[in-house]
Design a protein around this motif. Structure first.
Motif, short mmCIF file in Angstrom:
data_model
loop_
_atom_site.label_atom_id
_atom_site.label_comp_id
_atom_site.label_asym_id
_atom_site.label_seq_id
_atom_site.Cartn_x
_atom_site.Cartn_y
_atom_site.Cartn_z
N LEU A 31 0.79 -1.26 0.08
CA LEU A 31 -0.10 0.13 -0.07
C LEU A 31 0.90 1.20 0.16
CD1 LEU A 31 -2.77 -0.94 2.61
CD2 LEU A 31 -3.14 -0.82 0.15
N GLY A 32 2.17 1.22 0.33
CA GLY A 32 2.98 2.21 0.33
C GLY A 32 2.88 3.16 1.47
N VAL A 33 2.50 2.37 2.57
CA VAL A 33 2.20 3.17 4.00
C VAL A 33 3.08 2.61 4.98
CG1 VAL A 33 -0.14 3.77 3.37
CG2 VAL A 33 0.21 1.65 4.55
N SER A 34 3.17 3.21 6.18
CA SER A 34 3.89 2.62 7.36
C SER A 34 3.26 1.31 7.80
CB SER A 34 4.15 3.65 8.39
OG SER A 34 2.69 3.85 9.09
N PRO A 35 4.08 0.63 8.55
CA PRO A 35 3.57 -0.78 9.15
C PRO A 35 2.56 -0.36 10.33
CG PRO A 35 5.93 -1.11 9.06
CD PRO A 35 5.47 0.27 8.65
N VAL A 36 2.54 0.85 10.89
CA VAL A 36 1.60 1.32 11.94
C VAL A 36 0.37 1.72 11.06
CG1 VAL A 36 0.81 2.88 13.71
CG2 VAL A 36 3.36 1.96 13.54
N THR A 37 0.47 2.31 10.30
CA THR A 37 -0.88 2.69 9.34
C THR A 37 -1.52 1.62 8.61
OG1 THR A 37 0.19 5.03 8.78
CG2 THR A 37 -1.67 4.02 7.23
N ALA A 38 -0.84 0.74 8.36
CA ALA A 38 -1.48 -0.46 7.92
C ALA A 38 -2.19 -1.38 8.86
CB ALA A 38 -0.38 -1.59 7.05
N ARG A 39 -1.63 -1.57 9.82
CA ARG A 39 -2.27 -2.28 11.03
C ARG A 39 -3.49 -1.62 11.45
NH1 ARG A 39 3.04 -3.46 12.75
NH2 ARG A 39 3.04 -1.61 13.94
N ARG A 40 -3.34 -0.09 11.58
CA ARG A 40 -4.63 0.66 11.97
C ARG A 40 -5.60 0.49 11.09
NH1 ARG A 40 -2.13 5.78 12.81
NH2 ARG A 40 -2.80 6.08 10.60
N ASP A 41 -5.48 0.69 9.72
CA ASP A 41 -6.27 0.39 8.79
C ASP A 41 -7.16 -0.93 8.76
OD1 ASP A 41 -6.06 2.96 7.67
OD2 ASP A 41 -4.60 2.26 5.84
N VAL A 42 -6.22 -2.05 8.93
CA VAL A 42 -6.91 -3.52 8.96
C VAL A 42 -7.64 -3.63 10.25
CG1 VAL A 42 -6.35 -5.71 9.57
CG2 VAL A 42 -5.01 -4.68 7.69
N GLU A 43 -7.29 -2.99 11.59
CA GLU A 43 -8.23 -2.86 12.58
C GLU A 43 -9.42 -2.31 12.29
OE1 GLU A 43 -9.30 -4.48 16.15
OE2 GLU A 43 -7.63 -4.96 14.99
N ALA A 44 -9.51 -1.06 11.68
CA ALA A 44 -10.50 -0.36 11.41
C ALA A 44 -11.68 -0.95 10.47
CB ALA A 44 -10.45 1.11 10.94
N LEU A 45 -11.05 -1.57 9.36
CA LEU A 45 -12.19 -2.43 8.73
C LEU A 45 -12.49 -3.94 9.10
CD1 LEU A 45 -9.74 -1.83 5.17
CD2 LEU A 45 -11.98 -0.79 6.03
N ALA A 46 -11.62 -4.34 9.90
CA ALA A 46 -11.94 -5.68 10.62
C ALA A 46 -13.24 -5.40 11.55
CB ALA A 46 -10.93 -6.30 11.42
N VAL A 47 -13.13 -4.35 12.41
CA VAL A 47 -14.10 -3.86 13.46
C VAL A 47 -15.46 -3.55 12.50
CG1 VAL A 47 -14.87 -2.04 14.90
CG2 VAL A 47 -12.79 -3.10 15.10
N ARG A 48 -15.42 -2.91 11.27
CA ARG A 48 -16.67 -2.90 10.55
C ARG A 48 -17.07 -4.07 9.85
NH1 ARG A 48 -15.62 2.79 7.63
NH2 ARG A 48 -18.04 2.65 7.22
N GLY A 49 -16.38 -5.14 9.91
CA GLY A 49 -17.01 -6.44 9.48
C GLY A 49 -16.63 -6.33 7.69
N LEU A 50 -15.63 -5.50 7.40
CA LEU A 50 -15.32 -5.58 5.97
C LEU A 50 -14.18 -6.56 5.73
CD1 LEU A 50 -15.75 -1.87 5.18
CD2 LEU A 50 -17.44 -3.54 4.62
N LEU A 51 -13.55 -7.04 6.64
CA LEU A 51 -12.37 -7.91 6.52
C LEU A 51 -12.40 -9.00 7.61
CD1 LEU A 51 -9.34 -5.62 5.69
CD2 LEU A 51 -10.78 -7.01 3.93
N ASP A 52 -12.01 -10.02 7.38
CA ASP A 52 -11.67 -11.01 8.59
C ASP A 52 -10.31 -11.08 8.70
OD1 ASP A 52 -14.38 -11.88 8.80
OD2 ASP A 52 -14.13 -13.42 7.35
N ARG A 53 -9.75 -11.14 10.12
CA ARG A 53 -8.52 -10.95 10.49
C ARG A 53 -8.18 -12.12 11.29
NH1 ARG A 53 -5.28 -6.13 13.62
NH2 ARG A 53 -2.92 -7.18 13.44
N VAL A 54 -7.22 -13.18 10.71
CA VAL A 54 -7.00 -14.39 11.65
C VAL A 54 -5.66 -14.65 11.27
CG1 VAL A 54 -7.55 -16.79 12.01
CG2 VAL A 54 -9.52 -15.21 11.05
N HIS A 55 -4.87 -15.06 12.63
CA HIS A 55 -3.61 -15.47 12.59
C HIS A 55 -2.52 -14.79 11.64
CE1 HIS A 55 -4.93 -18.88 14.58
NE2 HIS A 55 -5.67 -19.31 13.76
N GLY A 56 -2.48 -13.40 11.60
CA GLY A 56 -1.71 -12.40 10.78
C GLY A 56 -2.11 -12.08 9.51
N LYS A 57 -3.20 -12.71 9.23
CA LYS A 57 -3.63 -12.42 7.85
C LYS A 57 -5.04 -11.87 7.60
CE LYS A 57 -1.30 -16.43 5.51
NZ LYS A 57 -1.78 -17.60 4.36
#
Length: 391
Positions: A31-57
């Motif tokens: 994505l061309g962003v920092s690891p912190v930003t990527a993790r924050r984006d993943v968490e925000a989308l997972a909380v909203r049910g748009l992504l599943d997050r399991v075992h680092g994926k």
């Protein structure tokens, strides 16, 4: 031009849709962003049910079959046609702000009916909509839920006729064609934004304010509907606008334009023309409150404020009173209507009269307007639907 969080979220979702699943540790580079930003984006989308997050994926929710194609049916559910699974296609302008809830509502209705929902995103490029819709049909969609990527007022005329020519049953979502045009014969499910604006204006005047000033975008069908609804609300209540509508722009892409918006609002307050404002949308409202605070203006003491959309209004430092369109219900009702059409088509060619369904927004009262009147309902009115049948 700096990329907004919503645009970055859409890129992330598109990446996951294409790949099926992606390691969180690999997302930053892709994505061309920092690891912190990527993790924050993943968490925000997972909380909203748009992504599943399991075992680092991260993966697309409930993905089955081919990578990147969400298969969201209920095992063994079927479509009522000899156990065959019904397939719905959905075209949306984005999968984050506003439309995330619309998509979730459609997904839940499809799953409850034992149907499968497949999704494509236009990124608000209406010229791409016909090809994306054709791709959904080619992928097996037997009916379509369509929210075109319109942004400009003339887009329904320039980029709308193809919808009426689709070869499968179609329901419009949060979009209206030109009155009397070809799209009037389609089913549609929309939020009644004019009613939402009326709720906001009536609430503010009920607290003792004169007609509120409207600060609004002009870059989406919702923005256009809010502006039109403002004129209708003032007419209905016998009020006059204190000033012409103040145009709003994204602070992250046009900081100078955003500052001009804030200064125009300050001028209206300084001249005594405005003590209250309705702001479309939530993000602009939060940024405006922040900038006003830096300039010594307090909300709600100096300015009562209502936001429009209620996506993140409750999370502001001063929780914002907001008009909440029934986004989830729009998606759910539209999917149910489409399923009804598809299942009825096998026994009744006309499948009943076409329907135009308007769902009423709610006003969620919080802190940004000051104390509500005694007995004020803090979540009013109850959701209602006004349905007009068209042969």
């Amino acid at each position: 031009m700096r990329e907004s969080a919503a645009e970055r979220h859409d890129r992330l979702l598109e990446l996951v849709r294409r790949r099926g699943s992606v390691r969180v540790s690999d997302l930053a580079g892709q994505l061309g962003v920092s690891p912190v930003t990527a993790r924050r984006d993943v968490e925000a989308l997972a909380v909203r049910g748009l992504l599943d997050r399991v075992h680092g994926k991260v993966s697309w929710p409930h993905t089955e079959g081919a990578p990147g194609v969400p298969a969201q049916g209920i095992p063994g559910g079927g479509s009522g046609g000899g156990g065959r699974e019904l397939v719905l296609g959905m075209l949306a302008p984005n999968a984050t702000y506003y439309f995330a809830e619309v998509i979730r509502g459609a997904h839940e209705a499809a799953a409850a009916a034992g149907a499968r929902l497949i999704l494509r995103i236009s990124d608000y490029r209406p010229q791409d909509d016909p090809a994306l819709a054709a791709g959904l049909v080619a992928a097996g969609a037997e009916g379509l839920l369509v929210a075109p990527g319109w942004k400009e007022p003339h887009d329904p005329v320039e980029h709308g006729r193809w919808i009426a020519e689709l070869p499968v049953p179609t329901v419009l979502l949060e979009r209206r064609g030109v009155p009397g045009g070809a799209l009037d014969d389609l089913d549609r499910v929309c939020s009644d934004h004019a009613h939402g604006v009326l709720l906001a204006v009536r609430h503010l005047t009920g607290l003792g304010h004169r007609a509120p000033l409207l600060v609004a975008r002009a870059d989406s069908p919702t923005a256009v509907a809010v502006r039109a609804g403002y004129r209708q609300a003032l007419d209905a209540l016998g009020l006059q606008a204190p000033r012409p509508v103040i145009g709003s722009v994204p602070a992250e892409t046009d900081p100078a334009g955003f500052e001009a918006t804030v200064r125009a609002l300050l001028d209206a307050m300084g001249d005594g023309e405005a003590t209250a404002a309705l702001v479309h949308n939530d993000v602009d409202a939060i940024r405006i409150v922040q900038r006003l605070a830096e300039l010594g203006v307090r909300v709600p003491q100096d300015l009562a404020l209502v936001a429009y959309d209620d996506e993140v209004a409750a999370l502001a430092d001063i929780p914002l009173t907001a008009v909440a369109p029934p986004k989830h219900e729009v998606g759910r009702y539209a999917a149910q209507l489409l399923i009804e059409r598809l299942r009825g088509a096998s026994t009744e060619p006309s499948a009943g009269p076409r329907r135009h369904v308007d769902l009423l927004p709610r006003l969620r009262v919080r802190s940004s307007c000051g104390a509500p009147r005694p007995g004020e309902d803090t979540d009013a009115p109850a959701l209602q639907a006004a349905t007009t049948a068209h042969p």
